[in-house]
Design an enzyme around this catalytic site. Sequence first.
Site, mmCIF file in Angstrom:
data_model
loop_
_atom_site.group_PDB
_atom_site.id
_atom_site.type_symbol
_atom_site.label_atom_id
_atom_site.label_comp_id
_atom_site.label_asym_id
_atom_site.label_seq_id
_atom_site.Cartn_x
_atom_site.Cartn_y
_atom_site.Cartn_z
ATOM 1 N N THR A 107 46.000 98.787 -2.021
ATOM 2 C CA THR A 107 45.016 99.727 -1.499
ATOM 3 C C THR A 107 44.150 100.392 -2.565
ATOM 4 O OG1 THR A 107 46.612 100.119 0.280
ATOM 5 C CG2 THR A 107 44.756 101.592 0.181
ATOM 6 N N THR A 122 41.940 98.475 2.021
ATOM 7 C CA THR A 122 43.129 97.750 1.582
ATOM 8 C C THR A 122 43.109 96.279 1.956
ATOM 9 O OG1 THR A 122 45.562 97.795 1.659
ATOM 10 C CG2 THR A 122 44.406 98.260 3.707
ATOM 11 N N GLU A 131 46.425 95.224 1.613
ATOM 12 C CA GLU A 131 47.867 95.484 1.711
ATOM 13 C C GLU A 131 48.560 95.277 0.372
ATOM 14 O OE1 GLU A 131 51.574 94.491 2.401
ATOM 15 O OE2 GLU A 131 51.373 96.644 2.444
ATOM 16 N N ASP A 188 52.736 95.004 7.610
ATOM 17 C CA ASP A 188 52.905 96.429 7.898
ATOM 18 C C ASP A 188 53.525 96.669 9.270
ATOM 19 O OD1 ASP A 188 52.135 97.518 5.528
ATOM 20 O OD2 ASP A 188 50.152 98.172 6.178
ATOM 21 N N SER A 242 49.632 101.986 9.516
ATOM 22 C CA SER A 242 49.227 102.185 8.127
ATOM 23 C C SER A 242 49.781 103.520 7.630
ATOM 24 C CB SER A 242 47.700 102.177 8.045
ATOM 25 O OG SER A 242 47.255 102.587 6.768
ATOM 26 N N SER A 243 49.694 103.716 6.320
ATOM 27 C CA SER A 243 49.961 105.022 5.717
ATOM 28 C C SER A 243 48.715 105.617 5.087
ATOM 29 C CB SER A 243 51.054 104.886 4.652
ATOM 30 O OG SER A 243 52.258 104.434 5.211
ATOM 31 N N GLY A 247 48.578 103.375 -2.622
ATOM 32 C CA GLY A 247 49.998 103.476 -2.890
ATOM 33 C C GLY A 247 50.929 103.136 -1.759
ATOM 34 N N GLY A 248 50.476 102.395 -0.738
ATOM 35 C CA GLY A 248 51.376 102.038 0.350
ATOM 36 C C GLY A 248 51.890 103.261 1.073
#
Length: 559
Positions: A375, A393, A395, A415, A439-440, A461-462
């Site tokens: 991302t 992103t 991913e 994800d 998603s985050s 950063g996921g």
Amino acid sequence: MLLLLLALPAQAQRQMVAAAHPLAAEAGLAVLRAGGNAVDAAVAIQAVLAVVEPQASGLGGGALLLHWDAGARKLSAWDGREAAPAAVPPTLFLRDGQPMGFYEAAVGGRAVGVPGAIRMLEAAHRNLGRLPWPQLFAPAIALAEQGFPITARLAAAIAGDAERLGRDPQARALFLPNGRPLVEGTVLRNPALAATLRAIADQGADALHRGPIAADIAAAVRGHPNAGYMTTDDLAGYEPRRREPVCAPYRIWTLCGVPPPTSGGIAVLQIMALLAHQDMASLDPRGEPSEVRAVDAAHLLGEAGRLAFADRNRYVADADQVPVPVRGLLDPTYLMLRAQLIDRDRAATPPRPGNPPWGGGAPLASQPPQPEHGTSHLSIVDAAGNALAMTTTIEDAFGARLMARGMLLNNELTDFSFLPELEGRPVANRVGPAKRPRSSMSPTIVFDAEGLPVAVLGSAGGMRIIGHVAQALVAMLDWGMEPQAAVALPRIGAANATLELEAGTAAAALAPALQARGFPVEVRAMTSGLHAIRILRGPEGVRLQGGADPRRDGVALGE
């Protein structure tokens, strides 16, 4: 303290961009200088990032955008999240009834979602942009054709992933010429990507979603040994969504983010609501690790994060397909009750999800933990006062390690929960046709009591994005830090039930004290990619302060 080279704080009075590569930031600022607005600059930055930061985002991925229209005084959220192909089965990531290994699933066509970033940017530009669409792609086309010197970070990423990149003929030819990874300073040219960018500039997002480029994307996905299900109909049928932002109070401010399918907006707002019951201003994290207030600051960030992750893993998914109790998860009374679970002296046993009001529906199982990576993020404030936060992103680093027409394709479907159900109950974030994976990503804008934006930020950063953004918000709002100091802080945050501390920094020294309080602690490298802009108003007018995460190649530029 943080063992990284800290960039000098950026200052401006009219407009500013903060992005993950200097060439991308320069392209965005050039658009603003040419009379463009924040949305125009975001299009140009994303196009350049596709060229110069291919491991993180690009034309083959998705994005979420939060935009403040200063003239209309309106906040809008734009969802360009990738979607699953229509033919995916719920067992997509099962082999003999068991979850596949992450890279077994991620590399190849199986995990490629229908890209949405360019469709979304086109829709936002059509509604809000000012400059002609083709003009915004000129910097990226030139860089792809003429080349650019690759950074140490990109060179390290290529070397670290050489084996997987080498399995794809296009990726091997681009990143591993003569069988060796490119080294820092090598001029990287990508004429195939330049042609794709030129087609998008001329024809709009249809160039990517219909016609020969779309056919090549679908063929790459379906023709890989680890084949996926994408068709040209999936690409042609993709539509971005315009959604209602999620907002909640924090002390004298209002914080706003993007709603599901990302969990980031809800989770960041939950963390901040839980911390609002604590005197965070008294807990300066810049003290020695032996100081109780430094341990207390980490303790509270960790506990609030662990509680938010418990709810996230149970309830949050694509709200177009799964009932998500957004209102209940952000209900002040519910969050006050959750805040009472925080013990200042002792970590809770792994927190359980709560029972938010207006939940309804069938009982759901919590999603088991699994990796999230990759991302990029960009923040923009233009001369008219418009503000934009966009997280974008593919991913994992280099996505699916699968290229088509010069662009890397995403592995976004990883994800989803690999398990569609657990103990006989469905997982909210299970795989489904045309569903958008959770998603985050947490693009965030902060507003003052008068309803004007005062901070614009987000991170890479996921799943750790959630903690990165929450910590940066506390740093700016409670600890009075300028953006550059806030984004450079040693990272502390929850990842599911674990409290993570950044290796090689003062945060790592907190581990023994936090373990003594009962936390499961992991000290690890953190590749956050925070980019923040603070908007200050005073008698002399508006001042802008920018911060770019020193862990990456980014800069904040303004005038």
